[in-house]
Design a protein around this motif. Structure first.
Motif, PDB file in Angstrom:
ATOM      1  N   HIS A 196      34.741  73.533  55.510  1.00 45.33           N
ATOM      2  CA  HIS A 196      34.695  72.584  54.396  1.00 45.33           C
ATOM      3  C   HIS A 196      36.016  71.814  54.256  1.00 45.33           C
ATOM      4  CE1 HIS A 196      36.540  76.212  52.759  1.00 45.33           C
ATOM      5  NE2 HIS A 196      37.156  75.425  51.900  1.00 45.33           N
ATOM      6  N   GLU A 197      36.755  71.645  55.343  1.00 43.04           N
ATOM      7  CA  GLU A 197      38.036  70.940  55.294  1.00 43.04           C
ATOM      8  C   GLU A 197      38.123  69.888  56.395  1.00 43.04           C
ATOM      9  OE1 GLU A 197      40.982  74.488  53.635  1.00 43.04           O
ATOM     10  OE2 GLU A 197      40.697  74.230  55.792  1.00 43.04           O
TER      11      GLU A 197
ATOM     12  N   HIS B  96      41.738  67.480  53.145  1.00 42.24           N
ATOM     13  CA  HIS B  96      41.032  67.460  51.872  1.00 42.24           C
ATOM     14  C   HIS B  96      39.683  68.133  52.048  1.00 42.24           C
ATOM     15  CE1 HIS B  96      37.728  64.391  52.247  1.00 42.24           C
ATOM     16  NE2 HIS B  96      38.384  64.180  53.364  1.00 42.24           N
ATOM     17  N   CYS B  97      39.009  68.377  50.938  1.00 42.88           N
ATOM     18  CA  CYS B  97      37.685  68.982  50.941  1.00 42.88           C
ATOM     19  C   CYS B  97      36.644  67.869  50.957  1.00 42.88           C
ATOM     20  CB  CYS B  97      37.514  69.866  49.710  1.00 42.88           C
ATOM     21  SG  CYS B  97      35.835  70.509  49.509  1.00 42.88           S
TER      22      CYS B  97
ATOM     23  N   ALA C  76      32.465  72.482  45.113  1.00 42.96           N
ATOM     24  CA  ALA C  76      33.868  72.907  45.039  1.00 42.96           C
ATOM     25  C   ALA C  76      33.981  74.074  44.070  1.00 42.96           C
ATOM     26  CB  ALA C  76      34.756  71.748  44.587  1.00 42.96           C
TER      27      ALA C  76
ATOM     28  N   THR D  29      39.151  75.929  44.954  1.00 42.43           N
ATOM     29  CA  THR D  29      39.091  75.131  46.177  1.00 42.43           C
ATOM     30  C   THR D  29      40.322  74.235  46.281  1.00 42.43           C
ATOM     31  OG1 THR D  29      36.667  75.072  46.188  1.00 42.43           O
ATOM     32  CG2 THR D  29      37.799  73.335  47.407  1.00 42.43           C
TER      33      THR D  29
ATOM     34  N   LEU E 261      41.377  70.959  46.912  1.00 33.70           N
ATOM     35  CA  LEU E 261      40.683  69.674  46.942  1.00 33.70           C
ATOM     36  C   LEU E 261      41.404  68.677  47.836  1.00 33.70           C
ATOM     37  CD1 LEU E 261      39.986  69.415  43.109  1.00 33.70           C
ATOM     38  CD2 LEU E 261      38.408  70.228  44.886  1.00 33.70           C
TER      39      LEU E 261
END
Length: 320
Positions: free
Chosen positions: A144-145, A299-300, A305, A309, A311
């Motif tokens: 998720h990055e 960033h995500c 989120a 998280t 962000l």
């Protein structure tokens, strides 16, 4: 180093390559490892990939380097672990080892009597770090990055270790490098133990792109040249990394849906709206504003989120 390498019950003679699975202490978990003992004496380079099992390009690069490099190609010893977090890799899990829910990179130096994460950290810190003259930890943005390629080098425990690490970081083909004063993480613990180390970030968001794999392999081959494990000249790079300082890791203190306004590698100005967080009905929870001019390192990109998280991660950068 002696002609024969002995480690954790493995024996690798001079001019031999061993590709095998290494059991984690008193568990059924096995880590794939490649050990290449070169024809001639030289330094020992330890490379780990997949400490986070969802960070794929570094894992693939380590696999292919281990396959393609022969003992005739190097002086000294090259040790590659790919991936370290094998359970997370097969489970497609971000960050943690599924068996105990722990982030392996936060468990060093580990515990021989602990959970799987702690035993894995102990295995590395007690048996592999002491062998290494230099250590490279290969990461990517997790599932998720999204990130722009950059490298960390340690600021601890002293200027000598930091500068030896920075000299290797400088030959990588990327725009940014970050001096870390953290004490957690595999490469930081190795540095504090006296081993110059770097952590490379390249690729992410669950992708395993050929361009990222090949760029990783080119970086590592230049590291081999710089450290004297091979006689090949350092190859030209498109970029030379510049320092990014005052890095801010922006976390949310409540769960929500994340809508970013910037992508990794983009420049932000103080006062810019980095993104906003809403609830599941689209109602605004919070806007996040940049505290400084800088560059977004990662960033995500995920809508979901959970609380805590990261962000956006951004830091000050003197643009050319």
């Amino acid at each position: 180093m002696s002609d024969t390498l002995y480690i954790c019950g493995l024996k690798v003679e001079r001019s031999q390559k061993l590709r095998t699975y290494l059991p984690v202490l008193d568990t059924k978990t096995e880590i794939p490892v490649t050990i290449i003992n070169g024809q001639n004496d030289g330094p020992t380079l330890l490379i780990t990939a997949g400490i986070h099992g969802g960070e794929y390009p570094g894992i693939a690069a380590a696999m292919e380097l281990g396959r393609d490099i022969s003992p005739e190609d190097i002086r000294g010893c090259l040790i590659l672990m790919h991936p370290v977090n094998i359970q997370s890799f097969w489970a497609r899990r971000a960050f943690v080892i599924p068996e105990d829910g722990r982030n392996l990179n936060r468990e060093f130096p580990g515990d021989v009597n602990g959970t799987l994460s702690q035993k894995t950290a102990y295995l590395l810190s007690q048996f592999f770090f002491p062998l290494a003259d230099f250590y490279v930890d290969m990461h990517s943005g997790d599932i998720h990055e999204e990130l722009h390629p950059y490298v960390y080098y340690p600021g601890l425990p002293n200027e000598e270790i930091s500068e030896k690490s920075r000299e290797i970081a400088k030959i990588l083909d990327m725009k940014f490098m970050v001096k870390s004063m953290a004490t957690s993480g595999a490469y930081n613990y190795a540095a504090i133990s006296g081993v110059p180390s770097i952590l490379i970030e390249r690729g992410g968001a669950g992708f395993c792109l050929r361009e990222d794999i090949d760029a990783y392999k080119a970086d590592i081959r230049n590291v081999l040249s710089k450290l004297g494990l091979c006689s090949d000249p350092i190859q030209p790079r498109q970029h030379n990394p510049s320092d990014v300082s005052n890095v801010i890791y922006l976390e949310n203190d409540t769960a929500g849906c994340w809508f970013p306004n910037f992508r990794s590698g983009e420049l932000v100005k103080k006062g810019d709206e980095l993104g906003l967080l809403t609830d599941l009905f689209g109602t605004l929870i919070k806007k996040y504003i940049s505290e400084q001019d800088g560059v977004v390192l990662y960033h995500c990109p995920a809508l979901a989120a959970p609380q805590g998280t990261i962000l956006v991660t951004y830091g000050k950068f003197a643009a050319e």
